[in-house]
Write an enzyme that holds these catalytic residues in place. Structure first.
Site, PDB file in Angstrom:
ATOM      1  CB  VAL A 134       3.948   4.948  -1.679  1.00 40.49           C
ATOM      2  CG1 VAL A 134       3.043   4.245  -2.690  1.00 40.49           C
ATOM      3  CG2 VAL A 134       5.380   4.474  -1.823  1.00 40.49           C
ATOM      4  N   GLY A 136       0.943   9.862  -1.583  1.00 35.88           N
ATOM      5  CA  GLY A 136       0.641  11.104  -0.854  1.00 35.88           C
ATOM      6  C   GLY A 136       0.002  10.819   0.493  1.00 35.88           C
ATOM      7  CB  ILE A 138      -3.199   6.708   0.026  1.00 34.36           C
ATOM      8  CG1 ILE A 138      -4.003   7.557  -0.956  1.00 34.36           C
ATOM      9  CG2 ILE A 138      -3.835   5.341   0.211  1.00 34.36           C
ATOM     10  CD1 ILE A 138      -4.037   6.976  -2.367  1.00 34.36           C
ATOM     11  CG  ASP A 203       6.590   9.809  -8.874  1.00 31.08           C
ATOM     12  OD1 ASP A 203       7.241  10.243  -7.916  1.00 31.08           O
ATOM     13  OD2 ASP A 203       5.356   9.570  -8.803  1.00 31.08           O
ATOM     14  CE  LYS A 207       4.860   8.491  -5.891  1.00 25.05           C
ATOM     15  NZ  LYS A 207       3.927   9.390  -6.596  1.00 25.05           N
TER      16      LYS A 207
END
Ligand code: HSE
Length: 438
Positions: A134, A136, A138, A203, A207
């Site tokens: 979730v 990238g 972060i 996507d 997430k």
């Protein structure tokens, strides 16, 4: 005996896998300084063992047989970067059976098969970490599971797909339509050759399913999440949104309601003065609301080789530290102790309350506005503002209404009734508005 070396295996030598190799090679020193142990990438499995990825590996590291990774008795941690459901699930389960800890970036797998993986991991007493799934780079999952774990969360929402955000940002900046901007995103390598999961919101739904589970301690049935992508967003609606001081973003929203959880993904109008509205291009942002911490906004690269590899390696190092400390799984995989996880129902979409942007395409005739507003009123929908620009089209005119808060079921019924009127020329466009971020 105290371990002095942690061995790591990697499944999938694509873009992110290459990033992981680069971190191992470039940051070996800082990894050792921060974990106190030697971490080695000892084996990588991929079907393609010939393509040059621009990194050099010692002989024998790259193999074409995943079993050589998941059953290798010397490997402590397996990183799964294959993506998709099959064969990634089978490899992960086999690795767990063989006592390996797992690090994965696979949101689809965790959102849909997470329970099976967690049950297997808990039987084998191994850890499963998925920070890279979730946002990238972060660190949102560890923020929820570790730093903010004393809070009850009321809301988690965000912009979770870089491809969609890139497309919407370009459409806004250049007044372009969806199709040419998607083609450009594909050329630049942001969107996949098959971009369906990104642009249809799937996507993003994977997430937010994970974030809602982590925040609210509930299992989320991914299939039940209301998911609307960005393919129907037009330059016309972006232009009206701009005129009214809003940006259109693909927002994932999850709220803890009274005995039910609200989870939805759809294009959303956000006041342009909000920080979230300023998250542009391929960047992602997640906003959490905790009862003690208040609102927290996390912002950063939501995708890409280096940012995602950074998240993967953070998980690898965290597990490496635990192994060295002799502690196997310290933090529950989904943030709540397994016996405390409950099944809360999802609030049906018809029950949600929102403000709405409605764009009607009507005949330019006497009484049109009265007919529309009468039906809206009969369904308890109150109009907050309106735009009707002069139209030079032969006989059709756009009417844009912004509503006060209304119930989705009332909006659906009203639009159905309005759609029957012979003055309506095209299907009405609806975009939900968020003013209250919770
Ligand atoms: N395809 C995703 C995105 C990146 O565009 O944000 C991986 O989650």
């Amino acid at each position: 005996m105290q371990k002095t070396q942690i061995n790591v295996g990697l499944l999938g030598f694509g873009t992110i896998g290459t990033g992981v190799v680069r971190v191992f090679q470039q940051n070996a020193e800082v990894i050792r300084q921060r974990t106190g142990v030697e971490m080695r990438l000892t084996r990588i499995a991929d079907l393609d063992i010939t393509t040059d990825r621009g990194v050099t590996l010692p002989d024998g590291v790259l193999v074409d047989d995943a079993d050589a990774v998941v059953t290798d008795p010397d490997i402590d941690i397996v990183i799964e970067l294959i993506g998709g459901y099959k064969p990634a699930l089978q490899f992960i389960l086999k690795a767990i059976e063989n006592g390996k800890h797992i690090v994965t970036a696979n949101k689809a797998l965790m959102a849909v098969h997470g329970q099976e993986i967690i049950a297997a991991a808990s039987r084998a007493r191994v850890d499963v970490k998925f920070e890279a799934a979730v946002g990238g780079g972060i660190p949102v999952i560890s923020a929820i599971k570790e730093n903010l774990c004393a809070n009850r969360f009321s809301t988690v929402l965000g912009i979770l797909n870089g491809t969609c955000n890139f497309i919407l940002t370009k459409m806004t900046d250049e007044g372009s339509d969806f199709a040419p901007v998607l083609a450009e995103a594909q050329e630049l390598g942001y969107a996949e050759a098959d971009p369906t999961f990104d642009i249809e919101g799937v996507d993003t739904a994977h997430k937010i399913a994970l974030l809602a589970s982590l925040c609210f301690g509930t299992r989320i049935d991914f299939e039940q999440i209301y998911t609307e992508g960005i393919t129907k967003v037009t330059a016309v609606d972006i232009d009206f949104a701009t005129q009214m001081g809003y940006k259109i973003k693909l927002l994932a929203i999850a709220r803890q309601g009274d005995g039910a959880v609200e989870v939805r993904v759809h294009p959303t109008m956000i006041p342009e003065s909000y920080q979230l509205a300023e998250v542009d291009g391929v960047f992602n942002a997640v906003r959490l609301s905790g009862d003690f911490v208040g609102p927290v906004l996390l912002y950063g690269s939501g995708a890409g080789m280096d940012a995602t590899a950074s998240a993967v390696m953070g998980d690898v190092m965290s597990i490496g530290r635990s192994i060295c400390a002799g502690a196997v799984v310290q933090t529950p995989i989904m943030g709540y102790c397994q016996d405390q996880v409950v099944d809360q129902p999802l609030l049906p979409m018809s029950e949600i309350i929102s403000r709405y942007y409605l764009r009607f395409t009507t005949l330019d005739q006497t009484g049109v506005l009265a007919k529309i507003s009468t039906i809206l009123g009969q369904h308890n929908i109150s109009i907050q503002s309106m735009i009707q620009p002069e139209s030079h089209a032969a006989d059709s005119v756009p009417i844009v209404l912004m509503t006060h808060e209304a119930k989705e079921a009332d909006i659906t019924n009203a639009l159905h009734e309005i759609g029957q009127l012979d003055i309506i020329q095209e299907p009405t466009c609806l975009i939900r508005i968020v003013n209250d971020l919770g």
